[in-house]
Design a protein around this motif. Sequence first.
Motif, PDB file in Angstrom:
ATOM      1  N   ASP A  36       1.357  -1.382  -0.399  1.00 13.30           N
ATOM      2  CA  ASP A  36       0.376   0.416   0.152  1.00 13.30           C
ATOM      3  C   ASP A  36       0.619   1.473  -0.030  1.00 13.30           C
ATOM      4  OD1 ASP A  36      -2.336  -1.652  -0.158  1.00 13.30           O
ATOM      5  OD2 ASP A  36      -2.964  -1.324   2.333  1.00 13.30           O
ATOM      6  N   LYS A  37       1.685   1.718   0.300  1.00  6.88           N
ATOM      7  CA  LYS A  37       3.052   1.607   0.478  1.00  6.88           C
ATOM      8  C   LYS A  37       3.453   2.875  -0.743  1.00  6.88           C
ATOM      9  CE  LYS A  37       4.484   1.566   6.020  1.00  6.88           C
ATOM     10  NZ  LYS A  37       5.686   1.741   6.117  1.00  6.88           N
ATOM     11  N   GLN A  38       3.837   1.415  -2.046  1.00  7.27           N
ATOM     12  CA  GLN A  38       4.069   1.630  -3.251  1.00  7.27           C
ATOM     13  C   GLN A  38       3.008   2.432  -4.337  1.00  7.27           C
ATOM     14  OE1 GLN A  38       4.618  -2.236  -4.508  1.00  7.27           O
ATOM     15  NE2 GLN A  38       6.570  -2.156  -4.953  1.00  7.27           N
ATOM     16  N   LEU A  39       3.311   3.908  -4.158  1.00  5.62           N
ATOM     17  CA  LEU A  39       3.066   4.893  -5.363  1.00  5.62           C
ATOM     18  C   LEU A  39       2.452   4.134  -6.717  1.00  5.62           C
ATOM     19  CD1 LEU A  39       1.541   7.870  -5.238  1.00  5.62           C
ATOM     20  CD2 LEU A  39       3.664   8.633  -6.192  1.00  5.62           C
ATOM     21  N   ARG A  40       0.912   3.983  -7.155  1.00 10.02           N
ATOM     22  CA  ARG A  40       0.668   3.618  -8.623  1.00 10.02           C
ATOM     23  C   ARG A  40       0.266   4.872  -9.200  1.00 10.02           C
ATOM     24  NH1 ARG A  40      -3.343  -1.103  -6.053  1.00 10.02           N
ATOM     25  NH2 ARG A  40      -2.106  -2.543  -4.745  1.00 10.02           N
ATOM     26  N   ILE A  41       0.691   4.824 -10.221  1.00  6.25           N
ATOM     27  CA  ILE A  41       0.200   5.752 -10.887  1.00  6.25           C
ATOM     28  C   ILE A  41      -0.609   5.446 -12.125  1.00  6.25           C
ATOM     29  CG2 ILE A  41       1.853   7.548 -10.641  1.00  6.25           C
ATOM     30  CD1 ILE A  41       3.561   6.698 -12.943  1.00  6.25           C
ATOM     31  N   SER A  42      -1.084   5.862 -13.093  1.00  5.71           N
ATOM     32  CA  SER A  42      -1.883   5.244 -14.736  1.00  5.71           C
ATOM     33  C   SER A  42      -1.054   5.296 -15.233  1.00  5.71           C
ATOM     34  CB  SER A  42      -3.267   6.957 -15.439  1.00  5.71           C
ATOM     35  OG  SER A  42      -2.471   7.558 -15.856  1.00  5.71           O
ATOM     36  N   SER A  43      -1.607   4.080 -16.055  1.00  9.58           N
ATOM     37  CA  SER A  43      -0.360   3.564 -17.169  1.00  9.58           C
ATOM     38  C   SER A  43      -0.109   4.702 -18.407  1.00  9.58           C
ATOM     39  CB  SER A  43      -1.332   1.947 -17.704  1.00  9.58           C
ATOM     40  OG  SER A  43      -1.548   1.332 -16.601  1.00  9.58           O
ATOM     41  N   ARG A  44      -0.779   5.135 -18.580  1.00 11.82           N
ATOM     42  CA  ARG A  44      -0.705   5.969 -19.703  1.00 11.82           C
ATOM     43  C   ARG A  44       0.121   6.956 -18.709  1.00 11.82           C
ATOM     44  NH1 ARG A  44      -3.963   7.750 -23.841  1.00 11.82           N
ATOM     45  NH2 ARG A  44      -5.594   6.725 -23.381  1.00 11.82           N
ATOM     46  N   VAL A  45      -0.036   8.067 -18.260  1.00  4.27           N
ATOM     47  CA  VAL A  45       0.791   8.455 -17.587  1.00  4.27           C
ATOM     48  C   VAL A  45       2.576   7.755 -17.104  1.00  4.27           C
ATOM     49  CG1 VAL A  45       1.848  10.054 -14.929  1.00  4.27           C
ATOM     50  CG2 VAL A  45      -0.258   9.913 -16.224  1.00  4.27           C
ATOM     51  N   GLY A  46       2.414   6.628 -16.680  1.00  6.92           N
ATOM     52  CA  GLY A  46       3.987   5.889 -16.759  1.00  6.92           C
ATOM     53  C   GLY A  46       4.415   5.782 -17.561  1.00  6.92           C
ATOM     54  N   MET A  47       3.410   5.442 -18.802  1.00  6.41           N
ATOM     55  CA  MET A  47       4.297   5.428 -19.705  1.00  6.41           C
ATOM     56  C   MET A  47       5.056   6.468 -20.713  1.00  6.41           C
ATOM     57  SD  MET A  47       4.404   1.712 -20.363  1.00  6.41           S
ATOM     58  CE  MET A  47       4.117   1.414 -22.115  1.00  6.41           C
ATOM     59  N   LEU A  48       4.156   7.598 -20.738  1.00  5.39           N
ATOM     60  CA  LEU A  48       4.518   8.810 -21.202  1.00  5.39           C
ATOM     61  C   LEU A  48       5.855   9.302 -19.874  1.00  5.39           C
ATOM     62  CD1 LEU A  48       1.344  11.127 -20.915  1.00  5.39           C
ATOM     63  CD2 LEU A  48       3.187   9.907 -22.978  1.00  5.39           C
ATOM     64  N   LEU A  49       5.951   8.732 -19.246  1.00  6.67           N
ATOM     65  CA  LEU A  49       7.361   8.909 -17.914  1.00  6.67           C
ATOM     66  C   LEU A  49       8.302   8.425 -18.479  1.00  6.67           C
ATOM     67  CD1 LEU A  49       8.663  10.066 -15.472  1.00  6.67           C
ATOM     68  CD2 LEU A  49       7.886   8.330 -13.801  1.00  6.67           C
ATOM     69  N   LEU A  50       8.395   6.844 -19.242  1.00  8.31           N
ATOM     70  CA  LEU A  50       9.291   6.402 -19.865  1.00  8.31           C
ATOM     71  C   LEU A  50       9.824   6.243 -20.741  1.00  8.31           C
ATOM     72  CD1 LEU A  50       7.472   2.226 -19.716  1.00  8.31           C
ATOM     73  CD2 LEU A  50       8.557   3.939 -17.574  1.00  8.31           C
ATOM     74  N   TYR A  51       9.483   6.966 -21.682  1.00  8.18           N
ATOM     75  CA  TYR A  51       9.724   7.778 -22.917  1.00  8.18           C
ATOM     76  C   TYR A  51      10.332   9.211 -23.414  1.00  8.18           C
ATOM     77  CZ  TYR A  51       6.866   2.890 -23.572  1.00  8.18           C
ATOM     78  OH  TYR A  51       6.961   1.739 -23.677  1.00  8.18           O
ATOM     79  N   THR A  52       9.476  10.114 -21.999  1.00  9.56           N
ATOM     80  CA  THR A  52       9.055  11.462 -23.328  1.00  9.56           C
ATOM     81  C   THR A  52      10.762  12.204 -22.152  1.00  9.56           C
ATOM     82  OG1 THR A  52       7.169  11.312 -22.624  1.00  9.56           O
ATOM     83  CG2 THR A  52       8.451  13.839 -22.448  1.00  9.56           C
ATOM     84  N   PRO A  53      11.655  12.243 -21.100  1.00 16.24           N
ATOM     85  CA  PRO A  53      12.822  12.601 -20.871  1.00 16.24           C
ATOM     86  C   PRO A  53      13.575  11.691 -21.941  1.00 16.24           C
ATOM     87  CG  PRO A  53      12.185  11.510 -19.075  1.00 16.24           C
ATOM     88  CD  PRO A  53      10.804  10.704 -19.943  1.00 16.24           C
ATOM     89  N   ALA A  54      13.573  10.798 -22.172  1.00 14.83           N
ATOM     90  CA  ALA A  54      14.589  10.413 -23.581  1.00 14.83           C
ATOM     91  C   ALA A  54      14.527  10.566 -24.638  1.00 14.83           C
ATOM     92  CB  ALA A  54      14.234   8.670 -24.102  1.00 14.83           C
ATOM     93  N   LEU A  55      12.737  11.251 -24.928  1.00 13.83           N
ATOM     94  CA  LEU A  55      12.724  12.008 -26.212  1.00 13.83           C
ATOM     95  C   LEU A  55      13.475  13.351 -25.912  1.00 13.83           C
ATOM     96  CD1 LEU A  55      11.265  13.331 -29.343  1.00 13.83           C
ATOM     97  CD2 LEU A  55       9.050  13.531 -27.798  1.00 13.83           C
ATOM     98  N   VAL A  56      12.816  14.394 -24.667  1.00 14.14           N
ATOM     99  CA  VAL A  56      13.296  15.852 -24.972  1.00 14.14           C
ATOM    100  C   VAL A  56      15.481  15.915 -24.455  1.00 14.14           C
ATOM    101  CG1 VAL A  56      13.803  17.652 -23.390  1.00 14.14           C
ATOM    102  CG2 VAL A  56      11.378  15.959 -23.550  1.00 14.14           C
ATOM    103  N   ALA A  57      15.574  14.055 -24.506  1.00 15.18           N
ATOM    104  CA  ALA A  57      17.265  14.535 -24.623  1.00 15.18           C
ATOM    105  C   ALA A  57      17.726  14.650 -26.142  1.00 15.18           C
ATOM    106  CB  ALA A  57      17.871  13.060 -24.341  1.00 15.18           C
ATOM    107  N   ALA A  58      17.161  13.455 -26.806  1.00 21.07           N
ATOM    108  CA  ALA A  58      17.301  13.277 -28.304  1.00 21.07           C
ATOM    109  C   ALA A  58      17.584  15.328 -29.230  1.00 21.07           C
ATOM    110  CB  ALA A  58      16.568  12.194 -28.456  1.00 21.07           C
ATOM    111  N   ALA A  59      15.787  14.832 -29.263  1.00 20.97           N
ATOM    112  CA  ALA A  59      15.681  16.679 -29.630  1.00 20.97           C
ATOM    113  C   ALA A  59      16.710  17.308 -29.072  1.00 20.97           C
ATOM    114  CB  ALA A  59      14.104  17.006 -28.648  1.00 20.97           C
ATOM    115  N   ALA A  60      16.956  17.669 -27.649  1.00 24.16           N
ATOM    116  CA  ALA A  60      17.720  19.179 -27.445  1.00 24.16           C
ATOM    117  C   ALA A  60      19.141  18.972 -28.104  1.00 24.16           C
ATOM    118  CB  ALA A  60      18.269  18.649 -26.022  1.00 24.16           C
ATOM    119  N   ALA A  61      19.679  17.390 -28.385  1.00 30.19           N
ATOM    120  CA  ALA A  61      20.699  17.542 -29.017  1.00 30.19           C
ATOM    121  C   ALA A  61      21.290  18.856 -30.347  1.00 30.19           C
ATOM    122  CB  ALA A  61      21.149  15.455 -29.204  1.00 30.19           C
ATOM    123  N   PHE A  62      20.048  18.861 -30.912  1.00 30.97           N
ATOM    124  CA  PHE A  62      20.096  19.068 -32.504  1.00 30.97           C
ATOM    125  C   PHE A  62      20.075  20.904 -31.733  1.00 30.97           C
ATOM    126  CE2 PHE A  62      17.678  15.818 -33.710  1.00 30.97           C
ATOM    127  CZ  PHE A  62      18.166  15.390 -34.927  1.00 30.97           C
TER     128      PHE A  62
END
Length: 246
Positions: A36-62
């Motif tokens: 119960d102490k583990q924080l649960r988030i919606s799958s959609r939000v969680g999946m965006l959390l998986l990929y968005t930082p990497a997308l921002v990093a790749a885009a920032a390289a330009f």
Amino acid sequence: MTAISGVVLAYFGLSEAWGKHLQYSKFWNAGSPPSDKQLRISSRVGMLLLYTPALVAAAAAFAVPAVVADDRCRLLALALALHFFKRDFEVVFIHQYSGNMILDSAIPISLSYFSGTVCMIYAQYLTQGEPGPRVDLKVAGEVLFLVGITGNFYHHHLLSKLREKGDKTYKIPKGGLFGLVICPHYLFEIIVFIGFCLISQTLFSFFFALGTLWYLMGRSYATRRWYLSKFDNFPKEVKALIPYIF
């Protein structure tokens, strides 16, 4: 970072095969029940959390002139940006969700993708001014990347069509390569990372692709085992990841 990435991804792959799952997708509540102490988030939000930082990093390289000026570095950053943009697009418009995600599982995956993206581009940047590879595999990498990203998207689309809106039950996937392997989307994901490796031709990209292979092999093995446990009519000839082999 080359050693760390390869070892960590390989460890996660073995953990998946041994039944210790990162808690997302159908495995979000597999094994021991989440505390119960583990924080649960919606799958959609969680999946965006998986990929968005990497997308921002790749885009920032330009924004880095040295990256834009080098053909191989620019192509690698573009391929990485396209890959993670596609993943975010799928999260918002394609995927169907049936549960939540444990934040403790989302964070290490997000960090892995982010650090892998940053280090892959940085390793490429460090090769500037050095002699190029004797055999240039850049074009082969581009072809594999396009094949992988297309095949991955197609099979994610098939998975999204399995359930009607509001239906949260799991079904045996059909169509495409699902008649041969239960995780063709993972197979094409591996092809994408091999594409990155051939575009880049650095030691880091090789070991990151190898680590991704190990992780998705473990994940696909666990997925096939899950389907066998849930469906009495699951076709035994369907392999986990590689047609007719594994």
